[in-house]
Design a protein around this motif. Structure first.
Motif, PDB file in Angstrom:
ATOM      1  N   ALA A  65       0.847  -1.185  -0.245  1.00 29.18           N
ATOM      2  CA  ALA A  65      -0.176   0.038   0.035  1.00 29.18           C
ATOM      3  C   ALA A  65       0.992   1.620   0.039  1.00 29.18           C
ATOM      4  CB  ALA A  65      -1.116   0.309   0.916  1.00 29.18           C
ATOM      5  N   CYS A  66       0.359   2.735   0.418  1.00 30.78           N
ATOM      6  CA  CYS A  66       1.120   3.898   0.574  1.00 30.78           C
ATOM      7  C   CYS A  66       0.353   4.771   0.981  1.00 30.78           C
ATOM      8  CB  CYS A  66       0.910   4.286  -1.312  1.00 30.78           C
ATOM      9  SG  CYS A  66       1.680   3.227  -2.725  1.00 30.78           S
ATOM     10  N   GLY A  67       1.240   5.528   1.516  1.00 28.05           N
ATOM     11  CA  GLY A  67       0.544   6.395   2.151  1.00 28.05           C
ATOM     12  C   GLY A  67      -0.033   5.642   3.265  1.00 28.05           C
ATOM     13  N   THR A  68      -0.998   6.844   3.457  1.00 32.02           N
ATOM     14  CA  THR A  68      -1.676   6.327   4.746  1.00 32.02           C
ATOM     15  C   THR A  68      -2.572   4.804   4.520  1.00 32.02           C
ATOM     16  OG1 THR A  68      -2.772   8.778   5.076  1.00 32.02           O
ATOM     17  CG2 THR A  68      -4.862   6.330   5.758  1.00 32.02           C
TER      18      THR A  68
ATOM     19  N   SER B 167      -3.458  -6.327  -0.460  1.00 32.86           N
ATOM     20  CA  SER B 167      -2.753  -4.517  -0.911  1.00 32.86           C
ATOM     21  C   SER B 167      -4.770  -3.773  -0.466  1.00 32.86           C
ATOM     22  CB  SER B 167      -3.930  -4.327  -2.357  1.00 32.86           C
ATOM     23  OG  SER B 167      -4.889  -4.966  -3.244  1.00 32.86           O
ATOM     24  N   ILE B 168      -4.043  -2.356  -0.072  1.00 33.26           N
ATOM     25  CA  ILE B 168      -4.921  -1.694   0.662  1.00 33.26           C
ATOM     26  C   ILE B 168      -5.133  -0.159   0.021  1.00 33.26           C
ATOM     27  CG2 ILE B 168      -5.310  -0.756   2.861  1.00 33.26           C
ATOM     28  CD1 ILE B 168      -3.966  -2.242   4.665  1.00 33.26           C
ATOM     29  N   SER B 169      -5.660  -0.113  -0.885  1.00 30.60           N
ATOM     30  CA  SER B 169      -5.901   1.124  -1.602  1.00 30.60           C
ATOM     31  C   SER B 169      -7.882   1.668  -1.609  1.00 30.60           C
ATOM     32  CB  SER B 169      -5.791   1.025  -3.069  1.00 30.60           C
ATOM     33  OG  SER B 169      -6.125   2.073  -3.998  1.00 30.60           O
ATOM     34  N   GLN B 170      -7.937   2.385  -0.694  1.00 27.93           N
ATOM     35  CA  GLN B 170      -8.775   3.248  -0.732  1.00 27.93           C
ATOM     36  C   GLN B 170      -9.727   3.605  -2.462  1.00 27.93           C
ATOM     37  OE1 GLN B 170     -12.190   5.982  -1.490  1.00 27.93           O
ATOM     38  NE2 GLN B 170     -10.057   6.834  -2.086  1.00 27.93           N
ATOM     39  N   SER B 171      -8.668   3.978  -3.162  1.00 29.71           N
ATOM     40  CA  SER B 171      -9.250   4.212  -4.750  1.00 29.71           C
ATOM     41  C   SER B 171      -9.387   2.850  -5.661  1.00 29.71           C
ATOM     42  CB  SER B 171      -8.491   5.333  -5.594  1.00 29.71           C
ATOM     43  OG  SER B 171      -7.071   5.028  -6.238  1.00 29.71           O
ATOM     44  N   GLY B 172      -8.586   2.454  -5.109  1.00 30.13           N
ATOM     45  CA  GLY B 172      -8.273   0.975  -5.877  1.00 30.13           C
ATOM     46  C   GLY B 172      -7.865   1.047  -8.002  1.00 30.13           C
TER      47      GLY B 172
ATOM     48  N   ALA C 129     -12.051  14.406  -0.085  1.00 26.27           N
ATOM     49  CA  ALA C 129     -11.239  15.007   0.444  1.00 26.27           C
ATOM     50  C   ALA C 129      -9.841  14.305  -0.037  1.00 26.27           C
ATOM     51  CB  ALA C 129     -12.175  15.337   2.337  1.00 26.27           C
ATOM     52  N   VAL C 130      -8.949  15.187  -0.854  1.00 27.58           N
ATOM     53  CA  VAL C 130      -8.157  14.745  -0.595  1.00 27.58           C
ATOM     54  C   VAL C 130      -7.489  13.237   0.204  1.00 27.58           C
ATOM     55  CG1 VAL C 130      -5.349  14.624  -1.934  1.00 27.58           C
ATOM     56  CG2 VAL C 130      -7.246  15.794  -2.716  1.00 27.58           C
ATOM     57  N   ALA C 131      -7.629  13.846   1.147  1.00 33.68           N
ATOM     58  CA  ALA C 131      -6.838  13.537   2.714  1.00 33.68           C
ATOM     59  C   ALA C 131      -7.401  12.915   3.143  1.00 33.68           C
ATOM     60  CB  ALA C 131      -6.461  14.548   3.825  1.00 33.68           C
ATOM     61  N   SER C 132      -7.113  11.345   2.829  1.00 38.15           N
ATOM     62  CA  SER C 132      -8.694  10.004   3.480  1.00 38.15           C
ATOM     63  C   SER C 132      -8.211  10.174   5.573  1.00 38.15           C
ATOM     64  CB  SER C 132      -6.950   8.848   3.211  1.00 38.15           C
ATOM     65  OG  SER C 132      -8.267   7.366   3.121  1.00 38.15           O
ATOM     66  N   THR C 133      -9.742  10.247   5.499  1.00 40.01           N
ATOM     67  CA  THR C 133      -9.852   9.647   7.155  1.00 40.01           C
ATOM     68  C   THR C 133     -10.543   8.922   6.936  1.00 40.01           C
ATOM     69  OG1 THR C 133     -11.453  11.384   6.688  1.00 40.01           O
ATOM     70  CG2 THR C 133      -9.273  12.291   7.369  1.00 40.01           C
TER      71      THR C 133
ATOM     72  N   ALA D 284       1.536  12.972  11.600  1.00 46.88           N
ATOM     73  CA  ALA D 284       2.275  13.581  10.796  1.00 46.88           C
ATOM     74  C   ALA D 284       1.987  13.843   9.354  1.00 46.88           C
ATOM     75  CB  ALA D 284       4.028  13.084  10.976  1.00 46.88           C
ATOM     76  N   LEU D 285       1.993  12.904   8.816  1.00 45.94           N
ATOM     77  CA  LEU D 285       1.615  13.077   7.063  1.00 45.94           C
ATOM     78  C   LEU D 285       0.412  13.700   7.358  1.00 45.94           C
ATOM     79  CD1 LEU D 285       1.779  12.054   4.274  1.00 45.94           C
ATOM     80  CD2 LEU D 285       0.172  10.060   5.172  1.00 45.94           C
ATOM     81  N   LYS D 286      -0.769  13.535   7.855  1.00 45.30           N
ATOM     82  CA  LYS D 286      -1.300  14.318   7.769  1.00 45.30           C
ATOM     83  C   LYS D 286      -1.585  15.851   8.053  1.00 45.30           C
ATOM     84  CE  LYS D 286      -5.033  12.005   6.630  1.00 45.30           C
ATOM     85  NZ  LYS D 286      -3.730  11.024   6.304  1.00 45.30           N
ATOM     86  N   LEU D 287      -1.118  16.098   8.440  1.00 47.27           N
ATOM     87  CA  LEU D 287      -0.321  17.462   9.070  1.00 47.27           C
ATOM     88  C   LEU D 287       0.762  18.376   8.132  1.00 47.27           C
ATOM     89  CD1 LEU D 287      -0.148  20.141  11.324  1.00 47.27           C
ATOM     90  CD2 LEU D 287       1.642  18.982  11.819  1.00 47.27           C
TER      91      LEU D 287
ATOM     92  N   SER E 260      -6.845  10.801  -6.758  1.00 50.69           N
ATOM     93  CA  SER E 260      -6.450   9.077  -6.792  1.00 50.69           C
ATOM     94  C   SER E 260      -4.907   9.558  -8.037  1.00 50.69           C
ATOM     95  CB  SER E 260      -7.261   8.855  -7.252  1.00 50.69           C
ATOM     96  OG  SER E 260      -6.615   7.829  -8.100  1.00 50.69           O
ATOM     97  N   VAL E 261      -3.475   8.344  -8.006  1.00 54.32           N
ATOM     98  CA  VAL E 261      -2.726   8.668  -7.942  1.00 54.32           C
ATOM     99  C   VAL E 261      -2.412   7.547  -8.772  1.00 54.32           C
ATOM    100  CG1 VAL E 261      -0.505   8.587  -7.561  1.00 54.32           C
ATOM    101  CG2 VAL E 261      -1.432   9.656  -5.766  1.00 54.32           C
ATOM    102  N   THR E 262      -3.273   7.851 -10.054  1.00 54.14           N
ATOM    103  CA  THR E 262      -3.198   6.850 -11.115  1.00 54.14           C
ATOM    104  C   THR E 262      -1.440   6.589 -11.970  1.00 54.14           C
ATOM    105  OG1 THR E 262      -4.222   8.397 -12.682  1.00 54.14           O
ATOM    106  CG2 THR E 262      -5.266   7.249 -11.266  1.00 54.14           C
TER     107      THR E 262
HETATM  108  C1  F6R Z   1      -3.052  10.531   2.716  1.00 54.20           C
HETATM  109  C2  F6R Z   1      -3.717   9.925   1.400  1.00 54.20           C
HETATM  110  C3  F6R Z   1      -2.980   9.234   0.551  1.00 54.20           C
HETATM  111  C4  F6R Z   1      -3.347   8.053  -0.113  1.00 54.20           C
HETATM  112  C5  F6R Z   1      -2.023   7.132  -0.710  1.00 54.20           C
HETATM  113  C6  F6R Z   1      -3.140   5.948  -1.558  1.00 54.20           C
HETATM  114  O1  F6R Z   1      -4.149  11.386   3.316  1.00 54.20           O
HETATM  115  O2  F6R Z   1      -5.004  10.471   0.614  1.00 54.20           O
HETATM  116  O3  F6R Z   1      -1.069   8.613   0.948  1.00 54.20           O
HETATM  117  O4  F6R Z   1      -3.630   7.138   1.227  1.00 54.20           O
HETATM  118  O5  F6R Z   1      -2.279   7.748  -1.765  1.00 54.20           O
HETATM  119  O6  F6R Z   1      -4.233   5.832  -2.319  1.00 54.20           O
HETATM  120  P1  F6R Z   1      -5.290   4.540  -2.079  1.00 54.20           P
HETATM  121  O7  F6R Z   1      -5.987   4.314  -1.088  1.00 54.20           O
HETATM  122  O8  F6R Z   1      -6.428   5.796  -3.125  1.00 54.20           O
HETATM  123  O9  F6R Z   1      -4.190   3.491  -3.327  1.00 54.20           O
END
Ligand code: F6R
Length: 369
Positions: free
Chosen positions: A56-59, A102-107, A154-158, A240-243, A365-367
């Protein structure tokens, strides 16, 4: 739509009790966890798993890092958590009895998609934890456990973060059941803890005014440190990432035990430090160690903001501010402790007049790799 909220992020932070409750729905029967998607995937396959690699990445990666503690404790399978882009471009050792989660909000995160495809090409089985129905990563995987946090704008994942931890805990308890690694009474106790989370998060949402005042008063802070231990460590990283992303403030999270191995040199008078304090009851062996970390940095002039369990008297004499969270078993504290940190970043961004929903330079979403 935002409804009456000042931002999508504020709305999504407030929706976290529902995000957890909806992710639990239909996956608990008679005090036991039975995730239908996993039964379909094959309980016999799960019983034969020797190793789990979470990508996974980030949050989302911090959700994985949090869940590692629960999976190892309950299911007794070793877990490695890897950033997708680091995993993909080295030569990882995988076999047919390795499960990749794998963990991904957006998939749709390209780094994570590439990691999953690569792992599958080496013969590993792949399960996806995803918040978006029908997205690419779940389609490419052998099975998916959807988080039901609802759309995250929102861009920041919560709310996706707490739903990811919830889904991973369900996975861990399902795995523990098929492997017979956790006594029935223990399983029931963890299920009861999970079911109590939504209400406890709702209680934590009540600290909003306190956190807003803290943020206003800290709006010209240049750097903030976050400390945590055990499951509090990934929460410190997430705080820290959120800030960084919302308030554009330099922030760093550390494992509290690492402090004396270097980072304590950063402490100078007035330096704000958030400390995620483990429960004195549930983590009796770790609590005094973190309190002693607090004393060490306090003696060097740090301003301590402690996130601590209600009734934790030991932190009171040393903390400048204490934000209370309800009592919970240690593995469930992250789901509560993260909420004030999300709020703090959001309120500090607001105090600085920044766009909370659309921080500069970031996309939801970082595609691309
Ligand atoms: C932080 C944030 C990013 C995502 C990361 C993974 O607030 O939103 O760090 O968590 O880009 O994104 P997904 O979960 O969509 O794969």
């Amino acid at each position: 739509e935002k409804g009456g909220w000042s931002s999508f992020m504020a709305k999504e932070v407030s929706e976290q009790p529902d995000a957890v409750a909806n992710t639990l729905r239909g996956r608990i029967t008679d005090g036991r966890v039975v995730v239908p998607e996993l039964t379909e995937f094959g309980d016999d396959v799960l019983a034969g798993i020797r190793r789990i690699v979470i990508v996974a990445c980030g949050t989302a990666a911090y959700a994985g890092q949090t869940a590692k503690y629960a999976i190892e404790k309950w299911a007794q399978v070793p877990v490695d958590v890897e950033l997708s882009h680091e995993f993909r471009y080295r030569d990882p050792v995988l076999s047919a009895d390795t499960l990749v989660i794998s963990i991904s909000q957006s998939g749709e995160t390209m780094d994570t998609l590439m990691a999953v495809k690569y792992a599958m090409s080496l013969g590993a089985k792949a399960i996806s934890i995803c918040n978006t129905q029908g997205a690419t990563i779940p389609r490419e995987s052998d099975a998916v456990i959807y988080t039901h946090a609802g759309p995250e704008v929102a861009v920041a994942s919560t709310k996706a973060f707490v739903a990811q931890i919830t889904a991973l805990y369900l996975f861990a308890l399902h795995l523990a059941r098929v492997r017979g690694s956790l006594p029935e009474a223990e399983q029931a106790a963890q299920v009861a803890e999970l079911q109590a989370v939504p209400e406890k998060i709702a209680t934590v949402l009540g600290v909003e005014d306190e956190v807003r005042q803290l943020a206003r008063w800290m709006s010209d802070t240049r750097a903030v440190l976050f400390l945590g231990r055990h499951v509090g460590f990934p929460i410190a990283l997430e705080g820290a990432l959120k800030l960084k992303e919302l308030a554009y403030i330099h922030a760093e999270g550390f494992a509290a035990g690492e402090l004396k191995h270097g980072p304590i040199a950063l402490i100078e008078p007035g330096q704000p430090v958030f400390v995620v304090v483990p429960s004195p009851r549930g983590s009796a062996h770790l609590h005094p160690k973190v309190v002693s970390n607090i004393q060490e940095i306090r003696a060097r002039g740090a301003r301590i903001i402690a996130i601590a369990e209600v009734g934790d008297a030991a932190v009171l004499p040393f903390a400048d501010t204490v934000i209370h969270i309800p009592l919970a078993a240690p593995l469930f504290e992250p789901l509560l402790a993260v909420v004030p940190l999300q709020m703090f970043a959001m309120e500090l961004a607001r105090a600085k007049g920044l766009d909370v929903d659309q921080p500069r330079n970031l996309a939801k979403s970082v595609t691309v790799e």
